[in-house]
Structures are given as structure tokens and as C-alpha cells.
Design a protein around this motif. Structure first.
Motif, PDB file in Angstrom:
ATOM      1  N   ALA A 272       5.579   1.227   0.120  1.00  0.00           N
ATOM      2  CA  ALA A 272       6.190   2.605   0.566  1.00  0.00           C
ATOM      3  C   ALA A 272       7.542   2.368   1.379  1.00  0.00           C
ATOM      4  N   GLU A 273       7.459   1.140   2.163  1.00  0.00           N
ATOM      5  CA  GLU A 273       8.813   1.017   2.940  1.00  0.00           C
ATOM      6  C   GLU A 273      10.011   0.785   2.071  1.00  0.00           C
ATOM      7  N   LYS A 274       9.852   0.055   0.967  1.00  0.00           N
ATOM      8  CA  LYS A 274      10.786  -0.180  -0.030  1.00  0.00           C
ATOM      9  C   LYS A 274      11.504   1.159  -0.527  1.00  0.00           C
ATOM     10  N   GLU A 275      10.532   1.956  -0.911  1.00  0.00           N
ATOM     11  CA  GLU A 275      11.050   3.278  -1.320  1.00  0.00           C
ATOM     12  C   GLU A 275      11.511   4.281  -0.432  1.00  0.00           C
ATOM     13  N   LEU A 276      11.044   4.294   0.912  1.00  0.00           N
ATOM     14  CA  LEU A 276      11.675   4.903   1.764  1.00  0.00           C
ATOM     15  C   LEU A 276      13.010   4.573   2.436  1.00  0.00           C
ATOM     16  N   GLY A 277      12.915   3.167   2.392  1.00  0.00           N
ATOM     17  CA  GLY A 277      14.311   2.535   2.955  1.00  0.00           C
ATOM     18  C   GLY A 277      14.289   2.260   4.361  1.00  0.00           C
ATOM     19  N   HIS A 278      12.921   2.358   5.006  1.00  0.00           N
ATOM     20  CA  HIS A 278      12.857   2.124   6.502  1.00  0.00           C
ATOM     21  C   HIS A 278      11.332   1.630   6.798  1.00  0.00           C
ATOM     22  N   SER A 279      11.137   1.200   7.788  1.00  0.00           N
ATOM     23  CA  SER A 279       9.876   0.797   8.213  1.00  0.00           C
ATOM     24  C   SER A 279       8.831   1.922   8.755  1.00  0.00           C
ATOM     25  N   LEU A 280       7.599   1.860   8.393  1.00  0.00           N
ATOM     26  CA  LEU A 280       6.738   3.026   8.816  1.00  0.00           C
ATOM     27  C   LEU A 280       5.882   2.219  10.104  1.00  0.00           C
ATOM     28  N   ARG A 281       6.116   1.077  10.543  1.00  0.00           N
ATOM     29  CA  ARG A 281       5.267   0.400  11.220  1.00  0.00           C
ATOM     30  C   ARG A 281       5.169   0.842  12.766  1.00  0.00           C
ATOM     31  N   PRO A 282       6.205   1.571  13.021  1.00  0.00           N
ATOM     32  CA  PRO A 282       6.167   2.282  14.533  1.00  0.00           C
ATOM     33  C   PRO A 282       5.678   3.581  14.457  1.00  0.00           C
ATOM     34  N   TYR A 283       5.121   4.009  13.224  1.00  0.00           N
ATOM     35  CA  TYR A 283       4.705   5.238  13.196  1.00  0.00           C
ATOM     36  C   TYR A 283       3.147   5.332  12.680  1.00  0.00           C
ATOM     37  N   PRO A 284       2.348   5.131  13.583  1.00  0.00           N
ATOM     38  CA  PRO A 284       0.810   5.339  13.151  1.00  0.00           C
ATOM     39  C   PRO A 284       0.351   6.452  12.128  1.00  0.00           C
ATOM     40  N   GLU A 285       0.847   7.449  12.575  1.00  0.00           N
ATOM     41  CA  GLU A 285       0.292   8.700  11.877  1.00  0.00           C
ATOM     42  C   GLU A 285       0.999   8.545  10.351  1.00  0.00           C
ATOM     43  N   ALA A 286       2.178   8.081  10.210  1.00  0.00           N
ATOM     44  CA  ALA A 286       2.946   7.972   9.048  1.00  0.00           C
ATOM     45  C   ALA A 286       1.968   7.179   7.913  1.00  0.00           C
ATOM     46  N   ARG A 287       1.181   6.082   8.569  1.00  0.00           N
ATOM     47  CA  ARG A 287       0.575   5.316   7.614  1.00  0.00           C
ATOM     48  C   ARG A 287      -0.748   6.060   7.268  1.00  0.00           C
ATOM     49  N   VAL A 288      -1.086   6.594   8.294  1.00  0.00           N
ATOM     50  CA  VAL A 288      -2.488   7.668   7.835  1.00  0.00           C
ATOM     51  C   VAL A 288      -2.131   8.772   6.659  1.00  0.00           C
ATOM     52  N   TRP A 289      -0.887   9.252   6.772  1.00  0.00           N
ATOM     53  CA  TRP A 289      -0.315  10.025   5.632  1.00  0.00           C
ATOM     54  C   TRP A 289       0.032   9.442   4.348  1.00  0.00           C
ATOM     55  N   LEU A 290       0.310   8.103   4.599  1.00  0.00           N
ATOM     56  CA  LEU A 290       0.773   7.255   3.293  1.00  0.00           C
ATOM     57  C   LEU A 290      -0.386   7.181   2.745  1.00  0.00           C
ATOM     58  N   ARG A 291      -1.723   7.055   3.266  1.00  0.00           N
ATOM     59  CA  ARG A 291      -3.060   6.549   2.704  1.00  0.00           C
ATOM     60  C   ARG A 291      -3.459   8.087   2.147  1.00  0.00           C
ATOM     61  N   ASP A 292      -3.220   8.790   2.903  1.00  0.00           N
ATOM     62  CA  ASP A 292      -3.606  10.240   2.171  1.00  0.00           C
ATOM     63  C   ASP A 292      -3.188  10.474   0.827  1.00  0.00           C
ATOM     64  N   GLY A 293      -1.884  10.172   0.872  1.00  0.00           N
ATOM     65  CA  GLY A 293      -1.073  10.527  -0.496  1.00  0.00           C
ATOM     66  C   GLY A 293      -1.734   9.464  -1.382  1.00  0.00           C
ATOM     67  N   PHE A 294      -1.752   8.313  -1.335  1.00  0.00           N
ATOM     68  CA  PHE A 294      -2.305   7.277  -2.258  1.00  0.00           C
ATOM     69  C   PHE A 294      -3.623   7.794  -2.703  1.00  0.00           C
ATOM     70  N   TRP A 295      -4.372   8.163  -1.930  1.00  0.00           N
ATOM     71  CA  TRP A 295      -5.970   8.481  -2.107  1.00  0.00           C
ATOM     72  C   TRP A 295      -5.849   9.992  -2.958  1.00  0.00           C
ATOM     73  N   ALA A 296      -5.205  10.672  -2.604  1.00  0.00           N
ATOM     74  CA  ALA A 296      -4.852  12.129  -3.128  1.00  0.00           C
ATOM     75  C   ALA A 296      -4.790  11.927  -4.816  1.00  0.00           C
ATOM     76  N   ARG A 297      -3.829  10.937  -5.035  1.00  0.00           N
ATOM     77  CA  ARG A 297      -3.535  10.615  -6.399  1.00  0.00           C
ATOM     78  C   ARG A 297      -4.514  10.045  -7.233  1.00  0.00           C
ATOM     79  N   VAL A 298      -5.120   9.027  -6.329  1.00  0.00           N
ATOM     80  CA  VAL A 298      -6.318   8.115  -7.151  1.00  0.00           C
ATOM     81  C   VAL A 298      -7.439   9.059  -7.525  1.00  0.00           C
ATOM     82  N   TYR A 299      -7.925  10.056  -6.641  1.00  0.00           N
ATOM     83  CA  TYR A 299      -8.660  10.920  -6.745  1.00  0.00           C
ATOM     84  C   TYR A 299      -8.467  11.862  -7.978  1.00  0.00           C
ATOM     85  N   ARG A 300      -7.427  12.469  -8.001  1.00  0.00           N
ATOM     86  CA  ARG A 300      -7.183  13.190  -9.241  1.00  0.00           C
ATOM     87  C   ARG A 300      -7.336  12.293 -10.320  1.00  0.00           C
ATOM     88  N   GLU A 301      -6.984  11.193 -10.409  1.00  0.00           N
ATOM     89  CA  GLU A 301      -7.031  10.272 -11.349  1.00  0.00           C
ATOM     90  C   GLU A 301      -8.555  10.149 -12.100  1.00  0.00           C
TER      91      GLU A 301
END
Length: 311
Positions: A272-301
Motif C-alpha cells: 500500500a505504501e508503494k502505491e501511495l508513495g509515502h508511509s502509513l506508519r505514523p497514522y494508526p487509523e490509516a492502517r485500520v482503513w487499509l485493512r477495511d478496504g482489503f477485507w471488503a474486497r476479499v469478502y466480496r470475492e
């Protein structure tokens, strides 16, 4: 080459070579009556630690490493294999898994490694967890270089699950009891059939009845980070890419979620950081959002009901 004195631990150096196909199939049969790997789950990391401790009790010396021989489609490692590869003192070797679920190239890798370890005198002893007669030439070659081969097998439900000649040629033979391996095998959870798609009226009725979620004000640090829709979009994109490149069967191993193994969660973050072009590590909420998006796609699959969140 002189035979090492087992009473002096420093004189012994050993490796543990595990044919995972044999180990899993034999254990699945005796414990669960299972014929296919998808019928059960394995706590492989704990199983490997137990095998290491058991070898240490039998061979009081220095462990070189554990060789874990498995197979994967196009040699693309599964979720479980990636987790195992991250363990200390463990080397994962992958053969190919063909369309019929047959392993190809695994036996050859075991034979090559066993012979090489013996030829270069990297070990004095080798623990071999296997059952195929194809291992016999490698055992004989290792013994010719002075290496003792200790064959371990899994207790069969009846008869034997190891080739008779392989048993003959090994220096020692031990059968791991069903009770010894039972804690690490469990029947796989059955994924329920997908529910019928709700009608538009039901969807909007549900939305009307749902109370809006009131979120606390975001901190200044979070405001400086990426937006939630963008991060969730990237999470879905990574999930889609993994489904295409790693296969649906591998991603299915992550279910039911929503917790990701640490190794996989780290891979998700890095991609995700490669695609965004910057780090998400300083933003704990962003990591939660990242997992939410990941699981949303997996559950649809896999047509699993929405509304499941990693939070």
C-alpha cells in the motif's frame, strides 16, 4: 570419517528435513480421516517448534536448520507458507502443485539437499520426516558420507504409511504418535453458503434503520495523513492483485478474518505504501482503513456478508 560421540553435544550437528505432503496427509488421515489438505487447518509454526524440541531431546547437539518441503501452484507461496518462511532456523523449499493437486519436484529437492549436506559434511545426523521409497538413494548416499539418518513417521491408522525399504535403510526409526501431533491439527471451518442478495428495498430499509456512526474528532496528525476513501481504495486494490497473482485458494486461507497474520499484514502495508508513495506508519487509523478496504474486497470475492470490520 569418524563417528561422532553422542555423549558430547558439541560433536553432533543435525538438520531436520520434513516432507510436508507426507506429514500432513498422514496426520490428516489418522486424526480426522481427511483425504485432502483443505479439510483441515494446521498450526504449522507451533508444530515446527515441537519437532525442533523433539529433535533436540533425541540429538543433543546443534541444529543447523529445519528444511520444510512443500508445494504451491506455480511455486507462488501460500499465506501459511509465507508465515512459515519467516520463522527462525526454517528454510521453506517449494515444489510445484499441478492442476490435479499433485506435488512435483519435492522429492528431488529433498534428495538433493540431503546428499549435499552429507557431501559437504555440514551435518553429522539428519532427521528425515518422510515415507516415500524415492528417498532411499539419498539416504544411502548420505550414509556413505558418514551421516546417520533418523527416520520419523506418523502413526498410521492401520498397516504402515512408510515404504518398507526406507525403514530398513534408515539408522533409527521413530513413529510420532497421534497424540503427539493432535494439538496442531483441526478440522477446517466450513464457509457458509452465500446469502441471497437483498432487494433494493431491503438495502435502503436497513440503511434507514441504522444509526449514524459518530466518530470522535481526528487529531492533527491524522488530518495530515491520507484520506480514508483513498486508503480503503488502495486496500481493495492490493486484495484484487493478490487474488489474481496468488490465487483464490491462497486468499481463502485468510478467512474468516478479520485478523491478518503479522507477515501478511506487513506485506499489505508495504504494498500500500508503494502505491501511495509515502508511509502509513505514523497514522494508526490509516492502517485500520487499509485493512477495511482489503477485507471488503476479499469478502466480496467469496460472497461473505458485508459489515465485518477489522476494528
Amino acid at each position: 570419517m569418524a563417528i561422532p560421540d553422542l555423549t558430547h553435544p558439541g560433536a553432533v550437528k543435525y538438520a531436520v528435513l520434513v516432507d510436508v505432503g507426507y506429514l500432513y496427509a498422514a496426520a490428516g488421515e489418522v486424526l480426522l480421516g481427511a483425504k485432502e489438505r483443505r479439510e483441515y487447518r494446521v498450526a504449522a509454526d507451533e508444530l515446527i517448534k515441537t519437532l525442533q524440541r523433539h529433535a533436540e531431546e533425541r540429538l543433543p547437539g546443534e541444529l543447523l536448520r529445519v528444511y520444510w518441503y512443500d508445494a504451491a501452484r506455480d511455486r507462488v507461496p501460500t499465506v501459511d507458507q509465507r508465515v512459515i518462511a519467516a520463522l527462525p532456523m526454517v528454510k521453506v523449499r517449494l515444489g510445484n502443485l499441478n492442476a490435479r493437486g499433485q506435488q512435483k519436484g519435492v522429492d528431488a529437492q529433498i534428495r538433493t539437499d540431503l546428499e549435499a549436506l552429507a557431501r559437504h559434511r555440514a551435518v553429522t545426523d539428519a532427521v528425515l520426516v518422510a515415507g516415500d521409497e524415492d528417498m532411499v538413494p539419498a539416504v544411502e548416499a548420505a550414509q556413505a558420507y558418514g551421516v546417520r539418518v533418523h527416520l520419523w513417521g506418523v502413526e498410521p491408522p492401520y498397516g504402515t504409511n512408510q515404504a518398507e525399504r526406507l525403514v530398513w535403510e534408515s539408522d533409527t526409526v521413530e513413529v510420532l504418535s497421534a497424540e503427539f501431533i493432535r494439538p496442531y491439527f483441526s478440522r477446517a471451518a466450513v464457509i457458509p453458503a452465500p446469502p441471497q442478495a437483498p432487494s433494493p428495498a431491503q438495502v435502503f430499509a436497513g440503511r434507514t434503520a441504522t444509526k449514524p456512526v459518530v466518530r470522535p474528532p481526528q487529531t492533527g496528525v491524522t488530518k495530515l495523513g491520507p484520506s480514508r476513501p483513498r486508503v480503503e481504495e488502495v486496500g481493495e486494490h492490493v486484495a484484487q492483485k493478490w487474488i489474481l497473482t496468488r490465487g483464490r485458494d491462497n486468499i481463502r486461507d485468510l478467512l474468516p478474518g478479520p485478523i491478518l497474520p503479522t507477515v501478511i499484514d506487513t506485506e499489505l502495508l508495504i504494498e500500500a505504501e508503494k502505491e501511495l508513495g509515502h508511509s502509513l506508519r505514523p497514522y494508526p487509523e490509516a492502517r485500520v482503513w487499509l485493512r477495511d478496504g482489503f477485507w471488503a474486497r476479499v469478502y466480496r470475492e467469496f460472497d461473505i456478508g458485508v459489515g465485518i470490520s477489522s476494528k
